[in-house]
Motif scaffolding. Structure first.
Motif, short mmCIF file in Angstrom:
data_model
loop_
_atom_site.label_atom_id
_atom_site.label_comp_id
_atom_site.label_asym_id
_atom_site.label_seq_id
_atom_site.Cartn_x
_atom_site.Cartn_y
_atom_site.Cartn_z
N GLU A 106 21.29 19.99 21.45
CA GLU A 106 22.22 19.60 20.40
C GLU A 106 23.45 20.50 20.53
O GLU A 106 23.34 21.71 20.45
N ILE A 107 24.59 19.86 20.72
CA ILE A 107 25.85 20.59 20.79
C ILE A 107 26.66 20.17 19.56
O ILE A 107 26.99 19.00 19.39
N GLN A 108 26.92 21.11 18.69
CA GLN A 108 27.62 20.83 17.43
C GLN A 108 29.09 20.50 17.68
O GLN A 108 29.68 20.95 18.66
N ARG A 109 29.69 19.75 16.79
CA ARG A 109 31.06 19.27 16.94
C ARG A 109 32.09 20.39 17.14
O ARG A 109 33.05 20.20 17.91
N PRO A 110 31.98 21.55 16.51
CA PRO A 110 32.98 22.60 16.75
C PRO A 110 33.07 23.03 18.23
O PRO A 110 34.10 23.53 18.68
N ALA A 111 32.01 22.82 19.00
CA ALA A 111 32.03 23.17 20.43
C ALA A 111 32.60 22.05 21.29
O ALA A 111 32.81 22.24 22.49
N ILE A 112 32.90 20.89 20.68
CA ILE A 112 33.45 19.75 21.41
C ILE A 112 34.94 19.69 21.12
O ILE A 112 35.37 19.51 19.98
N ALA A 113 35.75 19.83 22.17
CA ALA A 113 37.20 19.82 22.02
C ALA A 113 37.76 18.41 21.93
O ALA A 113 38.71 18.15 21.18
N ASP A 114 37.17 17.47 22.69
CA ASP A 114 37.74 16.12 22.73
C ASP A 114 36.68 15.12 23.18
O ASP A 114 35.80 15.45 23.98
N VAL A 115 36.79 13.90 22.67
CA VAL A 115 35.97 12.78 23.11
C VAL A 115 36.95 11.64 23.37
O VAL A 115 37.72 11.26 22.48
N SER A 116 36.94 11.12 24.60
CA SER A 116 37.89 10.07 24.95
C SER A 116 37.36 9.21 26.08
O SER A 116 36.36 9.54 26.73
N ALA A 117 38.04 8.09 26.31
CA ALA A 117 37.74 7.24 27.46
C ALA A 117 38.47 7.83 28.66
O ALA A 117 39.60 8.31 28.55
N TYR A 118 37.81 7.82 29.81
CA TYR A 118 38.40 8.44 31.01
C TYR A 118 38.04 7.60 32.22
O TYR A 118 36.88 7.21 32.42
N GLN A 119 39.05 7.30 33.04
CA GLN A 119 38.79 6.55 34.26
C GLN A 119 38.61 7.52 35.41
O GLN A 119 39.53 8.27 35.75
N LEU A 134 32.81 7.65 29.09
CA LEU A 134 33.07 8.35 27.84
C LEU A 134 33.07 9.83 28.20
O LEU A 134 32.06 10.37 28.68
N ARG A 135 34.19 10.48 28.03
CA ARG A 135 34.34 11.90 28.40
C ARG A 135 34.19 12.77 27.15
O ARG A 135 34.90 12.59 26.17
N VAL A 136 33.23 13.70 27.22
CA VAL A 136 33.01 14.67 26.14
C VAL A 136 33.39 16.02 26.73
O VAL A 136 32.71 16.55 27.61
N GLN A 137 34.52 16.56 26.24
CA GLN A 137 35.03 17.82 26.78
C GLN A 137 34.75 18.95 25.79
O GLN A 137 34.98 18.80 24.58
N PHE A 138 34.25 20.06 26.31
CA PHE A 138 33.91 21.21 25.48
C PHE A 138 35.09 22.16 25.37
O PHE A 138 36.09 22.02 26.07
N ALA A 155 34.24 2.10 26.64
CA ALA A 155 34.45 3.55 26.54
C ALA A 155 35.36 3.87 25.35
O ALA A 155 35.13 4.84 24.63
N GLN A 156 36.40 3.05 25.13
CA GLN A 156 37.29 3.26 23.99
C GLN A 156 36.53 3.09 22.67
O GLN A 156 36.73 3.85 21.73
N ARG A 157 35.64 2.10 22.63
CA ARG A 157 34.85 1.84 21.41
C ARG A 157 33.92 3.02 21.12
O ARG A 157 33.81 3.47 19.97
N LEU A 158 33.25 3.54 22.15
CA LEU A 158 32.36 4.69 21.95
C LEU A 158 33.15 5.90 21.46
O LEU A 158 32.69 6.63 20.58
N ALA A 159 34.34 6.11 22.02
CA ALA A 159 35.17 7.24 21.59
C ALA A 159 35.57 7.07 20.12
O ALA A 159 35.49 8.02 19.34
N SER A 162 32.65 7.83 17.88
CA SER A 162 32.34 9.27 17.77
C SER A 162 33.29 10.00 16.83
O SER A 162 32.96 11.05 16.29
N HIS A 163 34.49 9.43 16.64
CA HIS A 163 35.45 10.02 15.72
C HIS A 163 35.30 9.45 14.31
O HIS A 163 36.09 9.79 13.42
N GLY A 164 34.32 8.53 14.12
CA GLY A 164 34.07 7.96 12.82
C GLY A 164 35.08 6.87 12.43
O GLY A 164 35.19 6.52 11.27
N ARG A 165 35.79 6.31 13.41
CA ARG A 165 36.79 5.27 13.11
C ARG A 165 36.16 3.88 13.03
O ARG A 165 36.78 2.97 12.52
N ILE A 166 34.98 3.72 13.57
CA ILE A 166 34.29 2.41 13.55
C ILE A 166 32.97 2.59 12.85
O ILE A 166 32.25 3.52 13.09
#
Length: 166
Positions: A106-119, A134-138, A155-159, A162-166
């Motif tokens: 389990e990696i808590q959200r404060p340790a995650i810098a960004d979640v985005s779609a990445y090609q 889906l890129r999860v950057q620490f 990938a955009q939908r998953l991102a 994860s940000h709580g927009r959907i």
């Protein structure tokens, strides 16, 4: 031709956070599921999935594959027979039992810098040399890329989820 890698770990050094965190997953828990919420990234396993994966690894090779296919076909036939010949397994209104997951990371959200779609551009030998992840950057710049897709939309939908927009 190879299919895309299921996941990619990246980072600036061998001792980066992505490598350190992923190395905590025990060998018997390599078959599992990533769960990303607005609060954390987790690696979960279910006992049934671990047992099926272990059985699949035992039956390698052409003969093993044929045996696995045969066992699967027989199991499917038995399941269909049982469904047709018996009453429903779960009565309407009764809760369906769900296997309990085991969290191995389990990696808590404060340790995650960004979640985005990445090609990601892949090398030769893959069915397609580009895949969306889906890129999860620490916070240290390292991270993981999971859930490959040919299209950008999943990938955009998953991102967004994860940000709580959907």
């Amino acid at each position: 031709m190879k299919t895309w890698p299921a996941g990619v770990v990246f980072g600036p050094a061998p001792n980066c956070m992505a490598v350190a965190e992923l190395s905590r997953i025990p060998a018997e828990a390599v078959h599992g599921f990533w769960v990303l919420t607005p609060h954390r990234l987790s690696w979960l396993t279910f006992q049934e999935v671990v047992a099926e994966a272990a059985e699949a690894e035992e039956s390698k090779g052409v003969l093993g594959g044929a045996l696995k296919f045969g066992k699967g076909a027989m199991k499917f036939a038995r399941d269909v027979r049982d469904i047709v010949a018996s009453k429903p397994e779960y009565e309407p209104g009764d809760a369906v039992p769900v296997p309990a997951p085991s969290a191995h990371l389990e990696i808590q959200r404060p340790a995650i810098a960004d979640v985005s779609a990445y090609q990601r551009k892949l090398g030769r030998g893959y069915t397609s040399n580009k895949a969306w992840y889906l890129r999860v950057q620490f916070t240290d710049g390292s991270g993981i890329e999971i859930s490959p897709s040919r299209d950008e939309k999943p990938a955009q939908r998953l991102a967004a989820m994860s940000h709580g927009r959907i």
